[in-house]
Structure formats: C-alpha cells, structure tokens
Design a protein around this motif. Structure first.
Motif, short mmCIF file in Angstrom:
data_model
loop_
_atom_site.label_atom_id
_atom_site.label_comp_id
_atom_site.label_asym_id
_atom_site.label_seq_id
_atom_site.Cartn_x
_atom_site.Cartn_y
_atom_site.Cartn_z
N ILE A 1 29.41 13.44 34.97
CA ILE A 1 30.70 12.75 35.06
C ILE A 1 30.74 11.70 33.96
O ILE A 1 29.94 10.76 33.94
N ASP A 2 31.67 11.86 33.03
CA ASP A 2 31.88 10.89 31.96
C ASP A 2 32.72 9.74 32.53
O ASP A 2 33.86 9.94 32.94
N GLY A 3 32.15 8.55 32.56
CA GLY A 3 32.79 7.42 33.23
C GLY A 3 33.98 6.82 32.52
O GLY A 3 34.71 6.02 33.12
N HIS A 4 34.21 7.19 31.25
CA HIS A 4 35.39 6.64 30.57
C HIS A 4 35.64 7.39 29.27
O HIS A 4 34.78 7.49 28.40
N GLY B 1 28.53 1.13 33.40
CA GLY B 1 28.50 2.32 32.56
C GLY B 1 28.12 1.97 31.14
O GLY B 1 28.84 1.23 30.47
N ILE B 2 26.99 2.47 30.66
CA ILE B 2 26.56 2.24 29.28
C ILE B 2 27.38 3.17 28.38
O ILE B 2 27.39 4.39 28.56
N VAL B 3 28.06 2.57 27.41
CA VAL B 3 29.04 3.31 26.62
C VAL B 3 28.47 3.75 25.28
O VAL B 3 27.71 3.03 24.63
N ALA B 4 28.85 4.95 24.86
CA ALA B 4 28.40 5.51 23.58
C ALA B 4 29.31 5.05 22.45
O ALA B 4 29.91 5.87 21.73
N PHE B 5 29.39 3.74 22.27
CA PHE B 5 30.23 3.14 21.24
C PHE B 5 29.31 2.34 20.32
O PHE B 5 28.69 1.36 20.75
N GLY B 6 29.21 2.77 19.07
CA GLY B 6 28.22 2.24 18.15
C GLY B 6 28.12 0.73 18.07
O GLY B 6 27.02 0.17 18.17
N PRO B 7 29.24 0.01 17.86
CA PRO B 7 29.16 -1.45 17.72
C PRO B 7 28.64 -2.17 18.95
O PRO B 7 28.28 -3.34 18.86
N TYR B 8 28.60 -1.49 20.12
CA TYR B 8 28.05 -2.11 21.33
C TYR B 8 26.59 -1.73 21.54
O TYR B 8 25.92 -2.30 22.40
N LEU B 9 26.10 -0.77 20.74
CA LEU B 9 24.74 -0.26 20.92
C LEU B 9 23.77 -0.71 19.84
O LEU B 9 22.56 -0.69 20.05
N SER C 1 31.46 7.95 27.50
CA SER C 1 31.57 8.32 26.08
C SER C 1 32.51 7.42 25.29
O SER C 1 32.29 7.17 24.11
N ASP C 2 33.61 7.00 25.92
CA ASP C 2 34.70 6.30 25.22
C ASP C 2 35.29 7.17 24.11
O ASP C 2 35.81 6.67 23.12
N PHE C 3 35.25 8.48 24.29
CA PHE C 3 35.82 9.39 23.30
C PHE C 3 37.31 9.10 23.11
O PHE C 3 38.02 8.71 24.03
N ASN C 4 37.75 9.32 21.89
CA ASN C 4 39.15 9.14 21.47
C ASN C 4 39.55 7.67 21.38
O ASN C 4 40.73 7.37 21.18
N GLN C 5 38.58 6.77 21.50
CA GLN C 5 38.87 5.34 21.32
C GLN C 5 37.72 4.71 20.53
O GLN C 5 37.38 3.56 20.71
N GLY C 6 37.11 5.51 19.67
CA GLY C 6 36.02 5.00 18.84
C GLY C 6 34.64 5.41 19.31
O GLY C 6 33.65 5.22 18.60
N GLY C 7 34.53 5.96 20.53
CA GLY C 7 33.24 6.35 21.06
C GLY C 7 32.70 7.60 20.39
O GLY C 7 33.43 8.39 19.79
N GLY C 8 31.39 7.76 20.50
CA GLY C 8 30.72 8.90 19.89
C GLY C 8 29.54 8.43 19.06
O GLY C 8 29.67 7.52 18.25
N ILE C 9 28.37 9.01 19.31
CA ILE C 9 27.16 8.65 18.59
C ILE C 9 26.51 9.92 18.07
O ILE C 9 26.90 11.03 18.46
#
Length: 373
Positions: free
Chosen positions: A14-17, A239-247, A319-327
């Motif tokens: 389940i992708d939380g966001h 939820g730990i997000v796959a968004f580069g600037p937060y990781l 993932s935060d896909f479509n809003q900058g997410g993706g690693i």
C-alpha cells in the motif's frame, strides 16, 4: 492482491501517498493516471494493492483565488473516480479499510482519496462532511501555506510562521468533525505546534503519510524526534517518503543551483501564483536536472532511524509520485518490489516488510473508522 516471492509470506503493498496531475490542464488522452508514475498498468505490474491518492492544490495554482483552487480539488476527485469507473476491472474506490482489503483480495488495486490542504475551503468547516460524502477518507489540513484551520510547516512569504499558534478554533472543530466521520487525519504538512495540537485533540491515531527524518536531513517538512515519538505514542504511523530532498542533504552546489532556478522563476514566494502550468512543469524539470536523486539506501536509512526510534508498528512507506517523489530504483509504481528487496537486504523480515508496506496503514485507517460517531 498479495505480493511475495515463492516461499515467502505474502503481503499487501500500500503506497501511503501519491498525487495526480491537475485534470483541468492535462491534455493527455485517457484517464488521469495515464502516462504517470501511478499509471494503473504500472500499479498492477508492481503488485500494488492500494494507494492513497491526494486531491491537493498549492495556493494560487488555479490562478483566480480560492474558488479556482477549489475547482482543482473537485476536478481531481472527479478524475480519480473516473479512473476507477473506466478501469473497474483493475482498480476500485475504497471507502474503508475493510473495502481496501476486499478489493485487493479480488485482484484489483484499491484507491483511497485524501483531501490535502484546506485553504481553498476558506472557513467552511462543514465542507469536511461534503467531501466525506464525496469519497474522501483521509484529511490533511495544510499543504503549502497557513490557512484558516492550521499553520503549515512551510508558510508563504507573506505569512508569519506559526501565526495561528498551531490550530485555530476552526481547526480544533475540524479535528472533532473528522473524528466523528471516521476520517484519518494526516499531519504531514503541519507546523510542529499544529501537529502536537492535533494529537492532543484527536481521540484516534493519525498518520504523517509522507515525511522524512529531521535528525538525518534538516528540512521544515521533516519530523523531529519528539514529533515522531508523539505520533507513535498516540498509536499513529509515520510514512517515510521517497522524496530526494527529504532523504539526503543537498550539496552546496545543488543548493546554489536550485536557488538560482527558483529566483529565475520569481522566487516562488507565494506558491505557484503567477506561474502557468507550463512554467511550473519547466521549473520542476530544471530543479530535477541539477539534483542528484536519492537512492533506495537513503530510503532504508530513514526507515531504519524511524523503526529504531518508534518501532516497526509505527512506520510505513510512501512514494509521493507525481509531486516530485521517486528515487533511484523506485521511480514508478511497477518498481515497488525493489523497495521490498532493499529492505530484505538490510535485514527486515517479511513480517516487518508487511507492516511497513501496508499493515500499519490498514491499522490506523481502522482505528480512525472505529472512532466514528
């Protein structure tokens, strides 16, 4: 729907966001997912059993005040429902945790709608009930910018940080209404004061659906140790997000290059106000071009920290896909199994991964729904 290697205990992914494009400006044929990182075919290929899709809008995105921003939220909800109708053999709208499980068991991907950011609602607290009737099951008071309900962790330049002191009286009323309806509250974008006040006011657990760890990466959107612990102590999930600037921390070169690009687009001091859709797209493309992506190891490092601090039962993934997410390794929904593989390499058991991927999200959804009056 389940996913697991042969001989491995299956679990729900389940992708939380994740987000969708603005349907009022997208011209791509097909449904709103078409050609994006959460294209239904990619969700199916990745074994994604469920995804929480956000209907959100940045202040000024509509170009003509709050009413035009509200039109974007409404259009996104319609577009999500249309996707579920047109592709009913692959996806379906879930209105409860039990429905999510049932839809997944039928071999489909369950879609749950979140309303994220309430500035476009003005001070209409009763609108929460209207959106509940329209299918929303997760609610986040703030996105970018403070509003009548709550302070944001990223106020606009024309706003003072923490100008409401956290939640307003409307915000407290909104927490109670959300609890009464069985909505799961999302505290991801709130100021620290607002986050703690939601925890104090809510009688059920909450989720921070897509956040990072401030101890690892200093960013206003990331959560401090005290915030992480408070969410967990209240029974909630981060939820730990796959968004580069937060990781990962930006290098001096990256910071300088990103700031130069931002200034070239007017500084973005009031969100996207004054920028066309084409300019917003170009801005993101230029920012991405000068920023090294985060990796699966960066994601797992954040998961490790959160699990070590608050326990495996209080951590999830987004993932935060479509809003900058993706690693690197997880840029589209079909690559979700890569995350599972990375977690296994770092010593997580299949039971651990089941909790991180979906069981913890299902638990807080059920807890929110159990508090309904």
């Amino acid at each position: 729907m389940t996913l697991g290697n042969e001989g491995v205990t299956p679990f729900l992914i389940i992708d939380g966001h994740a987000d969708i494009p603005n349907p009022l400006v997208v011209t791509t044929p097909g449904t709103i997912d078409s050609g994006t990182a959460i294209d239904v075919d990619l969700l199916r290929a990745g074994g994604v059993a469920g995804v929480l899709l956000a209907a959100n809008v940045v202040p000024g995105e509509g170009g003509a005040g709050p009413a035009s921003d509200l039109a974007i939220i409404d259009a996104k909800i319609r577009a999500i429902k249309q996707m579920c109708d047109v592709k009913a053999h692959q996806v379906a709208l879930a209105l409860s945790a039990d429905e999510l499980i049932r839809i997944a068991s039928e071999g489909k991907t369950a879609i749950m709608i979140e309303l994220l950011g309430m500035h476009a609602l003005g001070s209409d607290v009763k609108a929460i009930e209207r959106y509940y009737r329209d299918g929303v099951r997760v609610l986040g008071f703030a996105h970018v910018g403070n509003n009548a309900f709550a302070d944001s962790s990223r106020p606009l330049s024309s706003q003072r940080p923490n100008e409401l002191g956290g939640l307003s009286s409307l915000g407290r009323e909104a927490v109670e209404r959300a609890n009464d309806l069985g909505l799961l509250l999302d505290v991801s974008h709130l100021s620290s004061a607002a986050l703690f006040q939601v925890l104090q006011t809510s009688r059920v657990p909450v989720i921070a659906s897509h956040s990072g760890i401030r101890t690892l990466v200093e960013h206003p959107r990331n959560l401090s140790d005290s915030e992480l612990s408070a969410i967990a102590q209240a029974g909630g999930v981060v939820g730990i997000v796959a968004f580069g600037p937060y990781l990962r921390n930006l290098t001096p070169y990256e910071s300088k290059a990103r700031e130069a690009i931002t200034q070239a687009y007017g500084g973005l001091k009031e969100g996207y106000a004054g920028l066309s859709q084409e300019q917003r797209k170009a801005y993101y493309e230029e920012i991405i071009a000068v920023t090294r992506p985060a990796s699966l190891d960066d994601l797992v490092r954040a998961v490790d920290y959160a699990v070590g601090l608050i326990g495996i039962d209080h951590v999830s993934l987004a993932s935060d896909f479509n809003q900058g997410g993706g690693i690197e390794g997880w840029t589209r929904a079909d690559q979700a199994p890569h995350v599972s593989e990375a977690l296994r390499r770092h010593g997580y058991s299949d039971m651990d991964i089941a909790k991180l991927w979906g069981a913890n999200i299902v638990r807080v959804l059920r807890a929110a729904q159990a508090g309904r009056r």
